[in-house]
Design a protein around this motif. Structure first.
Motif, PDB file in Angstrom:
ATOM      1  N   LEU A 179     -51.799  93.070  27.493  1.00 37.58           N
ATOM      2  CA  LEU A 179     -51.933  94.392  28.132  1.00 37.58           C
ATOM      3  C   LEU A 179     -52.072  94.205  29.638  1.00 37.58           C
ATOM      4  CD1 LEU A 179     -54.525  95.902  25.610  1.00 37.58           C
ATOM      5  CD2 LEU A 179     -52.093  96.416  25.708  1.00 37.58           C
ATOM      6  N   PRO A 180     -51.833  95.275  30.443  1.00 36.60           N
ATOM      7  CA  PRO A 180     -52.024  95.127  31.896  1.00 36.60           C
ATOM      8  C   PRO A 180     -53.397  94.518  32.192  1.00 36.60           C
ATOM      9  CG  PRO A 180     -51.136  97.291  31.378  1.00 36.60           C
ATOM     10  CD  PRO A 180     -51.418  96.631  30.072  1.00 36.60           C
ATOM     11  N   PHE A 181     -53.444  93.608  33.144  1.00 33.89           N
ATOM     12  CA  PHE A 181     -54.683  92.851  33.370  1.00 33.89           C
ATOM     13  C   PHE A 181     -55.827  93.799  33.756  1.00 33.89           C
ATOM     14  CE2 PHE A 181     -57.731  89.933  35.112  1.00 33.89           C
ATOM     15  CZ  PHE A 181     -57.549  88.785  34.356  1.00 33.89           C
ATOM     16  N   PRO A 182     -56.926  93.767  32.979  1.00 34.56           N
ATOM     17  CA  PRO A 182     -58.033  94.705  33.244  1.00 34.56           C
ATOM     18  C   PRO A 182     -58.934  94.230  34.384  1.00 34.56           C
ATOM     19  CG  PRO A 182     -58.520  93.387  31.302  1.00 34.56           C
ATOM     20  CD  PRO A 182     -57.196  92.905  31.825  1.00 34.56           C
ATOM     21  N   GLU A 183     -58.362  94.240  35.581  1.00 36.75           N
ATOM     22  CA  GLU A 183     -59.018  93.676  36.770  1.00 36.75           C
ATOM     23  C   GLU A 183     -60.437  94.206  36.981  1.00 36.75           C
ATOM     24  OE1 GLU A 183     -58.390  90.765  39.124  1.00 36.75           O
ATOM     25  OE2 GLU A 183     -56.455  91.790  38.955  1.00 36.75           O
ATOM     26  N   GLN A 184     -60.532  95.543  37.071  1.00 32.13           N
ATOM     27  CA  GLN A 184     -61.826  96.158  37.391  1.00 32.13           C
ATOM     28  C   GLN A 184     -62.844  95.948  36.265  1.00 32.13           C
ATOM     29  OE1 GLN A 184     -61.490 100.284  38.458  1.00 32.13           O
ATOM     30  NE2 GLN A 184     -63.554 100.385  39.287  1.00 32.13           N
ATOM     31  N   GLU A 185     -62.351  96.110  35.028  1.00 35.70           N
ATOM     32  CA  GLU A 185     -63.214  95.920  33.847  1.00 35.70           C
ATOM     33  C   GLU A 185     -63.798  94.508  33.826  1.00 35.70           C
ATOM     34  OE1 GLU A 185     -62.209  97.231  29.664  1.00 35.70           O
ATOM     35  OE2 GLU A 185     -60.430  97.909  30.752  1.00 35.70           O
ATOM     36  N   ALA A 186     -62.927  93.527  34.118  1.00 31.64           N
ATOM     37  CA  ALA A 186     -63.346  92.123  34.085  1.00 31.64           C
ATOM     38  C   ALA A 186     -64.412  91.859  35.146  1.00 31.64           C
ATOM     39  CB  ALA A 186     -62.144  91.208  34.291  1.00 31.64           C
ATOM     40  N   ASP A 187     -64.207  92.414  36.343  1.00 32.07           N
ATOM     41  CA  ASP A 187     -65.197  92.238  37.419  1.00 32.07           C
ATOM     42  C   ASP A 187     -66.542  92.837  37.025  1.00 32.07           C
ATOM     43  OD1 ASP A 187     -63.505  90.873  39.043  1.00 32.07           O
ATOM     44  OD2 ASP A 187     -62.951  92.577  40.310  1.00 32.07           O
ATOM     45  N   LEU A 188     -66.487  94.055  36.454  1.00 33.61           N
ATOM     46  CA  LEU A 188     -67.723  94.726  36.036  1.00 33.61           C
ATOM     47  C   LEU A 188     -68.432  93.935  34.933  1.00 33.61           C
ATOM     48  CD1 LEU A 188     -66.557  98.472  36.032  1.00 33.61           C
ATOM     49  CD2 LEU A 188     -68.249  97.446  37.561  1.00 33.61           C
ATOM     50  N   ALA A 189     -67.628  93.379  34.005  1.00 33.70           N
ATOM     51  CA  ALA A 189     -68.201  92.588  32.903  1.00 33.70           C
ATOM     52  C   ALA A 189     -68.917  91.358  33.439  1.00 33.70           C
ATOM     53  CB  ALA A 189     -67.102  92.167  31.936  1.00 33.70           C
ATOM     54  N   GLU A 210     -63.161  81.291  33.360  1.00 27.01           N
ATOM     55  CA  GLU A 210     -62.003  80.391  33.564  1.00 27.01           C
ATOM     56  C   GLU A 210     -60.717  81.196  33.778  1.00 27.01           C
ATOM     57  OE1 GLU A 210     -61.422  77.284  30.602  1.00 27.01           O
ATOM     58  OE2 GLU A 210     -63.582  76.898  30.694  1.00 27.01           O
ATOM     59  N   VAL A 211     -60.533  82.220  32.928  1.00 22.99           N
ATOM     60  CA  VAL A 211     -59.325  83.061  33.011  1.00 22.99           C
ATOM     61  C   VAL A 211     -59.242  83.714  34.395  1.00 22.99           C
ATOM     62  CG1 VAL A 211     -58.272  85.201  32.138  1.00 22.99           C
ATOM     63  CG2 VAL A 211     -59.093  83.491  30.534  1.00 22.99           C
ATOM     64  N   LEU A 212     -60.354  84.254  34.877  1.00 24.19           N
ATOM     65  CA  LEU A 212     -60.378  84.931  36.181  1.00 24.19           C
ATOM     66  C   LEU A 212     -60.143  83.945  37.318  1.00 24.19           C
ATOM     67  CD1 LEU A 212     -63.328  87.459  35.727  1.00 24.19           C
ATOM     68  CD2 LEU A 212     -60.890  87.954  35.733  1.00 24.19           C
ATOM     69  N   SER A 213     -60.693  82.740  37.166  1.00 24.85           N
ATOM     70  CA  SER A 213     -60.503  81.710  38.189  1.00 24.85           C
ATOM     71  C   SER A 213     -59.025  81.302  38.270  1.00 24.85           C
ATOM     72  CB  SER A 213     -61.388  80.512  37.855  1.00 24.85           C
ATOM     73  OG  SER A 213     -61.005  79.403  38.598  1.00 24.85           O
ATOM     74  N   GLU A 214     -58.397  81.115  37.085  1.00 23.22           N
ATOM     75  CA  GLU A 214     -56.955  80.764  37.052  1.00 23.22           C
ATOM     76  C   GLU A 214     -56.119  81.892  37.645  1.00 23.22           C
ATOM     77  OE1 GLU A 214     -56.025  79.803  32.984  1.00 23.22           O
ATOM     78  OE2 GLU A 214     -57.399  78.084  33.008  1.00 23.22           O
ATOM     79  N   ARG A 215     -56.471  83.137  37.330  1.00 25.94           N
ATOM     80  CA  ARG A 215     -55.737  84.293  37.854  1.00 25.94           C
ATOM     81  C   ARG A 215     -55.862  84.343  39.379  1.00 25.94           C
ATOM     82  NH1 ARG A 215     -53.209  88.980  37.049  1.00 25.94           N
ATOM     83  NH2 ARG A 215     -53.871  90.814  38.254  1.00 25.94           N
ATOM     84  N   GLN A 216     -57.052  84.079  39.875  1.00 25.34           N
ATOM     85  CA  GLN A 216     -57.287  84.080  41.327  1.00 25.34           C
ATOM     86  C   GLN A 216     -56.408  83.045  42.011  1.00 25.34           C
ATOM     87  OE1 GLN A 216     -59.240  86.317  42.898  1.00 25.34           O
ATOM     88  NE2 GLN A 216     -58.584  85.421  44.844  1.00 25.34           N
ATOM     89  N   GLN A 217     -56.318  81.852  41.389  1.00 28.89           N
ATOM     90  CA  GLN A 217     -55.484  80.778  41.945  1.00 28.89           C
ATOM     91  C   GLN A 217     -54.009  81.177  41.966  1.00 28.89           C
ATOM     92  OE1 GLN A 217     -56.509  77.360  39.585  1.00 28.89           O
ATOM     93  NE2 GLN A 217     -58.561  77.216  40.464  1.00 28.89           N
ATOM     94  N   GLU A 218     -53.562  81.820  40.866  1.00 33.46           N
ATOM     95  CA  GLU A 218     -52.161  82.273  40.792  1.00 33.46           C
ATOM     96  C   GLU A 218     -51.872  83.312  41.871  1.00 33.46           C
ATOM     97  OE1 GLU A 218     -51.385  83.630  36.801  1.00 33.46           O
ATOM     98  OE2 GLU A 218     -51.924  81.658  35.992  1.00 33.46           O
ATOM     99  N   LEU A 219     -52.793  84.264  42.062  1.00 34.42           N
ATOM    100  CA  LEU A 219     -52.616  85.307  43.060  1.00 34.42           C
ATOM    101  C   LEU A 219     -52.558  84.699  44.460  1.00 34.42           C
ATOM    102  CD1 LEU A 219     -55.044  88.075  41.684  1.00 34.42           C
ATOM    103  CD2 LEU A 219     -52.553  88.162  41.680  1.00 34.42           C
TER     104      LEU A 219
END
Length: 225
Positions: A179-189, A210-219
């Motif tokens: 699903l579209p990456f739940p950016e805001q939800e993930a940050d709040l979590a 880990e998932v958020l860290s990998e996503r940050q690196q990709e961005l």
């Protein structure tokens, strides 16, 4: 080391505990970094004890996989040393079932007067009986009936921490479904998990981190190109 923070343990069990292979280990070594310490009163002749040993073994292994440092100390209620040996080590055990293979933790030696001392201290009349203490020797409200329904981790966490772990899991499921990456939800979590003091080793929390860290690196990579 444990000799400072776990000095109360020496009063309870003395300075050494026994392993399944018959080796004596220093209490300081056994208890080092423990988050929870169980005194487990049990006997091989008692059917309820056999069932609780199965449950405790399962929960002990689960906690180990989750990175929770759990120490279990077996205090035998067996009739004699031979029965203790069979139940604790699995050698010469008369049943070929879930209780075979012995116990994966330490024991107060059968001939130690500490067994009688602990029975009296915790007012143990029969088994199975489980006493849970934190690293400072304070009693935790966990008994073996709780462990039938909940993992040690769930018993240690308060409802807010369980909720935070569940929220992290839900977000991981959404990501897995593509699903579209739940950016805001993930940050709040992540903020919620930190606020309620969820353990860093919680599997859902650490996986989302880990998932958020990998996503940050990709961005960051795609921003450079």
């Amino acid at each position: 080391g444990c000799s400072g923070s776990f000095s109360w343990m020496f009063d309870h069990v003395g300075f050494s505990l026994r392993t399944k292979s018959g080796v004596n280990m220093r209490v300081a070594e056994v208890c080092n970094d423990a988050e929870v310490i169980f005194f487990y009163f049990s006997a091989g002749w008692c059917p309820h004890c056999l069932r609780s040993t199965q449950i405790l073994k399962q929960r002990f292994q689960e906690a180990h996989m989750q990175g929770i440092r759990v120490v279990v100390i077996f205090v035998s209620l067996d009739m004699n040393a031979r029965e203790f040996e069979a139940y604790f080590t699995g050698h010469g055990w008369h049943r070929d079932d879930f209780t075979s293979g012995g116990m994966p933790w330490h024991a107060v030696p059968f001939d130690s007067e500490r067994r009688a001392y602990l029975k009296k201290k915790f007012n143990v009349r029969f088994g199975p009986y489980l006493i849970a203490l934190d690293s400072a020797g304070r009693k935790l409200s966990i008994d073996y009936e709780d462990l039938e329904h909940k993992s040690i981790q769930q018993c240690l966490e308060d409802p807010a921490q369980q909720e935070a772990s569940y929220v992290c899991l839900e977000i991981l499921r959404k990501i897995k479904l593509g699903l579209p990456f739940p950016e805001q939800e993930a940050d709040l979590a992540m903020q919620y998990a930190a606020r309620v003091g969820l353990r860093q080793e919680d599997p859902h929390f650490s996986c989302l981190r880990e998932v958020l860290s990998e996503r940050q690196q990709e961005l960051e990579k795609s921003a450079k190109t």
